[in-house]
Design a protein around this motif. Structure first.
Motif, PDB file in Angstrom:
ATOM      1  N   THR A  75       2.910 -34.849  -6.433  1.00 21.03           N
ATOM      2  CA  THR A  75       1.554 -35.294  -6.778  1.00 21.03           C
ATOM      3  C   THR A  75       1.119 -36.311  -5.738  1.00 21.03           C
ATOM      4  O   THR A  75       1.943 -37.035  -5.183  1.00 21.03           O
ATOM      5  N   ALA A  76      -0.198 -36.370  -5.502  1.00 18.20           N
ATOM      6  CA  ALA A  76      -0.625 -37.173  -4.358  1.00 18.20           C
ATOM      7  C   ALA A  76      -2.073 -37.617  -4.454  1.00 18.20           C
ATOM      8  O   ALA A  76      -2.879 -37.042  -5.197  1.00 18.20           O
ATOM      9  N   THR A  77      -2.362 -38.645  -3.662  1.00 22.24           N
ATOM     10  CA  THR A  77      -3.753 -39.040  -3.426  1.00 22.24           C
ATOM     11  C   THR A  77      -4.223 -38.468  -2.091  1.00 22.24           C
ATOM     12  O   THR A  77      -5.405 -38.538  -1.779  1.00 22.24           O
ATOM     13  N   ASP A  78      -3.296 -37.929  -1.307  1.00 20.48           N
ATOM     14  CA  ASP A  78      -3.600 -37.345   0.001  1.00 20.48           C
ATOM     15  C   ASP A  78      -2.952 -35.969   0.064  1.00 20.48           C
ATOM     16  O   ASP A  78      -1.739 -35.843   0.156  1.00 20.48           O
ATOM     17  N   ARG A  79      -3.783 -34.908   0.028  1.00 22.69           N
ATOM     18  CA  ARG A  79      -3.239 -33.563  -0.044  1.00 22.69           C
ATOM     19  C   ARG A  79      -2.471 -33.184   1.228  1.00 22.69           C
ATOM     20  O   ARG A  79      -1.433 -32.517   1.166  1.00 22.69           O
ATOM     21  N   THR A  80      -2.943 -33.615   2.392  1.00 27.84           N
ATOM     22  CA  THR A  80      -2.266 -33.292   3.647  1.00 27.84           C
ATOM     23  C   THR A  80      -0.852 -33.850   3.666  1.00 27.84           C
ATOM     24  O   THR A  80       0.106 -33.163   4.039  1.00 27.84           O
ATOM     25  N   LYS A  81      -0.710 -35.116   3.251  1.00 29.02           N
ATOM     26  CA  LYS A  81       0.620 -35.729   3.199  1.00 29.02           C
ATOM     27  C   LYS A  81       1.522 -34.982   2.214  1.00 29.02           C
ATOM     28  O   LYS A  81       2.710 -34.795   2.466  1.00 29.02           O
ATOM     29  N   ALA A  82       0.947 -34.565   1.083  1.00 32.73           N
ATOM     30  CA  ALA A  82       1.737 -33.847   0.078  1.00 32.73           C
ATOM     31  C   ALA A  82       2.267 -32.538   0.643  1.00 32.73           C
ATOM     32  O   ALA A  82       3.431 -32.170   0.405  1.00 32.73           O
ATOM     33  N   LYS A  83       1.453 -31.827   1.418  1.00 32.00           N
ATOM     34  CA  LYS A  83       1.893 -30.555   1.999  1.00 32.00           C
ATOM     35  C   LYS A  83       3.008 -30.776   3.015  1.00 32.00           C
ATOM     36  O   LYS A  83       3.964 -29.992   3.079  1.00 32.00           O
ATOM     37  N   ILE A  84       2.901 -31.850   3.790  1.00 31.78           N
ATOM     38  CA  ILE A  84       3.948 -32.159   4.768  1.00 31.78           C
ATOM     39  C   ILE A  84       5.266 -32.482   4.062  1.00 31.78           C
ATOM     40  O   ILE A  84       6.343 -32.014   4.454  1.00 31.78           O
ATOM     41  N   VAL A  85       5.181 -33.290   3.011  1.00 28.62           N
ATOM     42  CA  VAL A  85       6.382 -33.676   2.258  1.00 28.62           C
ATOM     43  C   VAL A  85       7.049 -32.449   1.646  1.00 28.62           C
ATOM     44  O   VAL A  85       8.277 -32.274   1.733  1.00 28.62           O
ATOM     45  N   LEU A  86       6.252 -31.578   1.031  1.00 26.97           N
ATOM     46  CA  LEU A  86       6.810 -30.376   0.404  1.00 26.97           C
ATOM     47  C   LEU A  86       7.457 -29.476   1.453  1.00 26.97           C
ATOM     48  O   LEU A  86       8.581 -28.988   1.251  1.00 26.97           O
ATOM     49  N   ASP A  87       6.770 -29.259   2.573  1.00 29.83           N
ATOM     50  CA  ASP A  87       7.334 -28.429   3.633  1.00 29.83           C
ATOM     51  C   ASP A  87       8.652 -28.996   4.138  1.00 29.83           C
ATOM     52  O   ASP A  87       9.606 -28.254   4.416  1.00 29.83           O
ATOM     53  N   THR A  88       8.717 -30.318   4.258  1.00 29.95           N
ATOM     54  CA  THR A  88       9.940 -30.957   4.764  1.00 29.95           C
ATOM     55  C   THR A  88      11.114 -30.721   3.823  1.00 29.95           C
ATOM     56  O   THR A  88      12.212 -30.345   4.253  1.00 29.95           O
ATOM     57  N   ILE A  89      10.898 -30.929   2.527  1.00 29.20           N
ATOM     58  CA  ILE A  89      11.999 -30.784   1.563  1.00 29.20           C
ATOM     59  C   ILE A  89      12.501 -29.345   1.520  1.00 29.20           C
ATOM     60  O   ILE A  89      13.715 -29.090   1.589  1.00 29.20           O
ATOM     61  N   VAL A  90      11.578 -28.386   1.403  1.00 30.76           N
ATOM     62  CA  VAL A  90      12.025 -26.995   1.234  1.00 30.76           C
ATOM     63  C   VAL A  90      12.631 -26.431   2.519  1.00 30.76           C
ATOM     64  O   VAL A  90      13.581 -25.632   2.455  1.00 30.76           O
ATOM     65  N   THR A  91      12.138 -26.836   3.678  1.00 28.02           N
ATOM     66  CA  THR A  91      12.740 -26.320   4.914  1.00 28.02           C
ATOM     67  C   THR A  91      14.135 -26.899   5.146  1.00 28.02           C
ATOM     68  O   THR A  91      15.014 -26.216   5.668  1.00 28.02           O
ATOM     69  N   MET A  92      14.335 -28.137   4.744  1.00 21.19           N
ATOM     70  CA  MET A  92      15.648 -28.755   4.933  1.00 21.19           C
ATOM     71  C   MET A  92      16.702 -28.115   4.031  1.00 21.19           C
ATOM     72  O   MET A  92      17.840 -27.881   4.450  1.00 21.19           O
ATOM     73  N   PHE A  93      16.346 -27.817   2.772  1.00 18.12           N
ATOM     74  CA  PHE A  93      17.370 -27.402   1.812  1.00 18.12           C
ATOM     75  C   PHE A  93      17.331 -25.924   1.453  1.00 18.12           C
ATOM     76  O   PHE A  93      18.171 -25.455   0.692  1.00 18.12           O
ATOM     77  N   SER A  94      16.387 -25.171   2.011  1.00 16.33           N
ATOM     78  CA  SER A  94      16.409 -23.719   1.817  1.00 16.33           C
ATOM     79  C   SER A  94      17.624 -23.107   2.508  1.00 16.33           C
ATOM     80  O   SER A  94      17.997 -21.964   2.246  1.00 16.33           O
ATOM     81  N   GLU A  95      18.266 -23.872   3.384  1.00 14.86           N
ATOM     82  CA  GLU A  95      19.505 -23.440   4.047  1.00 14.86           C
ATOM     83  C   GLU A  95      20.580 -23.069   3.034  1.00 14.86           C
ATOM     84  O   GLU A  95      21.423 -22.203   3.282  1.00 14.86           O
ATOM     85  N   TYR A  96      20.555 -23.705   1.856  1.00 18.49           N
ATOM     86  CA  TYR A  96      21.599 -23.492   0.857  1.00 18.49           C
ATOM     87  C   TYR A  96      21.211 -22.444  -0.180  1.00 18.49           C
ATOM     88  O   TYR A  96      21.940 -22.238  -1.154  1.00 18.49           O
TER      89      TYR A  96
END
Length: 589
Positions: A257-278
């Motif tokens: 959840t966010a007050t800034d949608r762009t930042k939220a998309k970056i955060v989500l992309d970072t988490i899923v790209t890092m741990f989709s390896e597993y």
């Protein structure tokens, strides 16, 4: 710069090679990182709390690595190891893929219009068939915390929630309710609390109390429910205990959840790209649907790839090297920017992956090319533009004055450029409206409300803090004050001033007057009304009546000197008489 702590042996295992501390330090330097410290949990506790508290703590060697603040993809062991392996040409950069669910509809997150009052945006995704170990789980939690402290600005912009998807059922609803209407069992608690009770509970929590201010004054609090009314989280404070992830969790629902949608998309992309390896299918992420109150439908994560086209000549000129387009493309590929030479042989097509949110301009690509080439390998050359450096005239004059002021027995003070309104107005017997002060919007503390319009208040506060020192106290400061000036494009100007004061059992006006004469002598100005300097009686509420003089030089007023008014001395918590001098320096250039 954020500091990432990783277990040395796990990192070497992920890299497929072991290094000595010196070799790994050199590798980090080549990659644009810095190995800050080699330590262990036991050493850290022993250093901070004593040897007694360190008993039983782990001896596992930890590497503390300083990471650039804009490289969110390097904030965990997974991203760090992957980045270093690509840099050393051991693996190709993986391709991240967004997929739909194998069976049934994709997970939905419905955003209610009430959220507009607190945190209007949300994004979501699913990591399907993921396998956690203790180390992977710890890294997963640690990455969220690093992102919260970095791009999320301590959860003010974005708050991350991760949930065991098998314990809840969609569609999920993101809404906002009054605190009294929210009740659930928060993470790691044994009973249910209302939102108001949670605020009181976490007010003394060393970790969560720092985030309470984000929503505690709002009329409604954000809350996320599943289709059965089970609370997933109350962002940005705490998740629900029902959906907490464990080592046995196989499917993870991630919401931001966010007050800034762009930042939220970056955060989500970072988490899923890092741990989709597993995940069972590595580097694939299941999409989720987010439905806004205005019926806008978005599919997340975006995980978008984009392309930039730059010429090899553009990069070579800015780095200061002379490499072929093929060689430059290879350098960029090592920095996780897959590149290839286009048909004409001069242009390079660079693919920017979703992990590299820091690439926002061609100059960022140039910087990565320089890192991959190695700054130490760039040959030093004489610049084509011939210039001769010279000290700024005002600063040169100030440095010379400082030396002679110190030689005259005065001690230099360095005070804050920001102060309270009282310091420049009430305490000096002036009205704040007459001071031409620049006010700070939403000041954090009462001590920093305005930019100083005089150096005198800072010296008086310094004297008050050093009352126990032997008398006399002779202080000076040469620095800038800030004044409103409508003629300037920013509405204000900096003016360089010299201020000195003498604090003793007697006023010492003759000391300050003598100092003025010495300064004028140094500035090669003789007494006289036409082309010299002189003083004449003046009235100023800061000074004792009849003990104040205005200073004129070259036909213009440059400041005042005199014995301070007893009320001024008392308001600064001083007990002895004091004389002071404050003049503008810039007219003498």
């Amino acid at each position: 710069m954020p500091t990432v702590s990783v277990k040395r042996d796990l990192l070497f295992q992920a890299l497929g090679q072991t290094y000595t501390d010196e070799e790994f330090d050199e590798l980090c330097f080549e990659f644009g990182l810095e190995l800050d410290e080699v330590t262990s949990e036991k050493d850290i506790i022993s250093r901070e709390q004593g040897d007694g508290k360190a008993e039983g703590a782990s001896d596992v060697v930890l590497y503390k690595i300083d990471v650039p603040a804009n490289r969110y993809d390097l904030l965990c062991l997974e991203g760090l190891a992957r980045g270093l392996q690509v840099f050393k040409d051991r693996i190709d950069a993986p391709r991240y893929t967004r997929v739909g669910p194998l069976d049934g509809d994709m997970q939905k997150l419905i955003i209610a219009e009430e959220t507009a009052q607190v945190r209007p945006h949300a994004v979501a995704a699913v990591l399907r068939d993921i396998k956690f170990t203790k180390d992977r789980y710890d890294s997963f939690i640690e990455l969220q915390e690093k992102l919260h402290q970095n791009i999320c600005r301590k959860r003010a912009l974005v708050a991350i929630g991760t949930h065991d998807l098998d314990t809840v059922s969609g569609p999920f609803t993101y809404t906002a309710k009054p605190p009294s209407e929210i009740k659930f069992r928060p993470l790691n608690q044994s009973k249910e609390y209302t939102a108001s009770e949670l605020m009181d509970l976490y007010r003394t929590d060393s970790h969560l109390r720092h985030y309470l201010h984000i929503i505690e004054d709002k009329p409604v609090y954000p809350i996320i429910y599943d289709s059965n009314g089970i609370v997933l989280s109350m962002p940005p404070i705490i998740n629900g205990d029902h959906s907490k992830i464990t080592l046995n969790t196989r499917n993870v629902f991630i919401e931001c959840t966010a007050t800034d949608r762009t930042k939220a998309k970056i955060v989500l992309d970072t988490i899923v790209t890092m741990f989709s390896e597993y995940c069972e299918k590595p580097f694939t992420v299941e999409a989720a649907q987010v439905i806004y109150a205005n019926e806008e439908i978005c599919i997340y994560p975006e995980m978008g790839y984009r392309k930039e086209i730059l010429s090899a000549d553009f990069i070579n000129k800015r780095v200061g090297i002379n490499e072929t387009a093929k060689s430059v493309a290879k350098l960029l590929t090592r920095m996780y920017l897959k590149s290839k030479v286009m048909g004409d042989g001069a242009q390079i097509e660079i693919e920017i992956p979703p992990t590299r949110a820091d690439i926002i301009h061609p100059c960022d690509i140039v910087e990565d090319a320089a890192i991959a080439y190695g700054y130490n390998n760039i040959k030093m050359t004489v610049p084509k533009a011939y210039t001769v450096a010279n000290q700024f005239a005002l600063n040169k004059l100030c440095e010379l004055l400082r030396l002679d002021m110190a030689a005259g027995g005065f001690t230099e003070a360095l005070t804050f450029a920001l102060c309270s309104q009282e310091d420049i107005a009430d305490k000096l017997g002036k009205d704040i409206a007459e001071t031409r002060a620049i006010h700070i919007a939403n000041p954090k503390t009462a001590e920093f409300q305005v930019a100083r319009t005089t150096l005198l208040s800072g010296l008086l506060k310094t004297t008050a803090a050093n009352r126990k020192m032997p008398l006399p106290l002779k202080l000076f400061e040469i620095s800038d004050v800030v004044l409103k000036d409508p003629s300037k494009d920013v509405g204000a100007k900096n003016t360089r001033r010299l201020c000195a004061m003498y604090y003793n059992k007697n006023p010492g006006f003759e000391v300050i007057h003598g100092l003025l004469d010495r300064v004028m002598q140094l500035l090669e100005l003789k007494p006289g009304k036409e082309n010299g300097y002189y003083i004449q009686t003046a009235e100023d509420s800061t000074f004792f009546p009849g003990r104040c003089a205005e200073i004129f030089a070259k036909g213009q007023s440059i400041g005042k000197l005199g014995v301070l008014h007893p009320d001024v001395i008392t308001k600064f918590e001083l007990t002895m008489p004091c004389s002071a001098l404050e003049i503008d320096i810039e007219p003498f250039l």
